[in-house]
Design a protein around this motif. Structure first.
Motif, short mmCIF file in Angstrom:
data_model
loop_
_atom_site.label_atom_id
_atom_site.label_comp_id
_atom_site.label_asym_id
_atom_site.label_seq_id
_atom_site.Cartn_x
_atom_site.Cartn_y
_atom_site.Cartn_z
N CYS A 238 5.52 14.72 -10.24
CA CYS A 238 5.57 13.45 -10.95
C CYS A 238 5.12 12.29 -10.07
O CYS A 238 5.36 12.30 -8.87
CB CYS A 238 7.02 13.14 -11.37
SG CYS A 238 7.53 14.11 -12.75
N GLY A 239 4.50 11.31 -10.68
CA GLY A 239 4.13 10.09 -9.97
C GLY A 239 2.82 10.17 -9.21
O GLY A 239 2.42 9.21 -8.57
N ARG B 173 3.04 11.60 -15.43
CA ARG B 173 4.19 10.74 -15.72
C ARG B 173 5.51 11.46 -15.52
O ARG B 173 6.39 10.99 -14.84
CB ARG B 173 4.11 10.19 -17.14
CG ARG B 173 3.02 9.16 -17.30
CD ARG B 173 3.02 8.52 -18.68
NE ARG B 173 4.29 7.87 -18.95
CZ ARG B 173 5.09 8.23 -19.97
NH1 ARG B 173 4.77 9.19 -20.78
NH2 ARG B 173 6.21 7.58 -20.17
N LYS B 174 5.66 12.59 -16.21
CA LYS B 174 6.88 13.37 -16.01
C LYS B 174 6.67 14.82 -16.39
O LYS B 174 5.77 15.15 -17.16
CB LYS B 174 8.08 12.78 -16.73
CG LYS B 174 7.94 12.47 -18.19
CD LYS B 174 9.23 11.80 -18.70
CE LYS B 174 8.97 11.16 -20.05
NZ LYS B 174 10.11 10.50 -20.61
N GLU C 172 3.89 15.54 -19.09
CA GLU C 172 3.41 14.29 -19.69
C GLU C 172 2.48 13.59 -18.71
O GLU C 172 2.84 13.37 -17.56
CB GLU C 172 4.59 13.36 -20.03
CG GLU C 172 5.23 13.71 -21.34
CD GLU C 172 6.19 12.64 -21.81
OE1 GLU C 172 6.05 11.46 -21.43
OE2 GLU C 172 7.11 13.00 -22.55
N VAL C 173 1.29 13.26 -19.20
CA VAL C 173 0.29 12.62 -18.35
C VAL C 173 -0.28 11.39 -19.04
O VAL C 173 -0.16 11.23 -20.25
CB VAL C 173 -0.87 13.60 -18.01
CG1 VAL C 173 -0.38 14.78 -17.21
CG2 VAL C 173 -1.59 14.07 -19.26
N THR C 174 -0.90 10.52 -18.23
CA THR C 174 -1.63 9.38 -18.77
C THR C 174 -3.10 9.59 -18.43
O THR C 174 -3.44 9.79 -17.27
CB THR C 174 -1.13 8.05 -18.16
OG1 THR C 174 0.27 7.93 -18.43
CG2 THR C 174 -1.86 6.85 -18.75
N VAL C 175 -3.94 9.58 -19.46
CA VAL C 175 -5.38 9.80 -19.31
C VAL C 175 -6.11 8.70 -20.06
O VAL C 175 -5.82 8.47 -21.24
CB VAL C 175 -5.81 11.16 -19.90
CG1 VAL C 175 -7.29 11.41 -19.68
CG2 VAL C 175 -4.99 12.29 -19.35
N ARG C 176 -7.04 8.02 -19.39
CA ARG C 176 -7.86 6.98 -20.05
C ARG C 176 -7.00 5.95 -20.79
O ARG C 176 -7.38 5.50 -21.88
CB ARG C 176 -8.86 7.61 -21.01
CG ARG C 176 -9.85 8.55 -20.33
CD ARG C 176 -10.82 9.15 -21.34
NE ARG C 176 -11.56 10.24 -20.76
CZ ARG C 176 -12.79 10.15 -20.27
NH1 ARG C 176 -13.40 8.99 -20.26
NH2 ARG C 176 -13.40 11.21 -19.78
#
Length: 73
Positions: free
Chosen positions: A9-10, A42-43, A52-56
């Motif tokens: 994470c992170g 993200r987590k 959980e990820v952040t993409v674009r």
């Protein structure tokens, strides 16, 4: 080579390669995960599924099996 599944994470990583075949690879690419894009983890759920990820700029949940197909650096 490390996969997205192994990233804690992170951390932010860069996609180097997508493995997998046909419709599964196409679906991952349709979600915006392509070679060279940065992915922020993200987590991770307690049992590792989903990630959980952040993409674009948007948030995405990936199954562990899908995260394993994404090679990162």
């Amino acid at each position: 080579m490390r996969t997205l599944k192994e990233i804690p994470c992170g951390k932010t990583v860069k996609v180097t390669k997508l493995t997998g075949a046909g419709p599964v690879k196409r679906r991952i690419m349709d979600m915006g995960i392509t070679k060279g894009v940065e992915v922020f983890v993200r987590k991770v759920a307690p049992l590792g599924d989903p990630v959980e990820v952040t993409v674009r700029g948007y948030e995405l949940s990936l199954r562990k099996a899908d995260a394993e197909m994404i090679q990162v650096e």
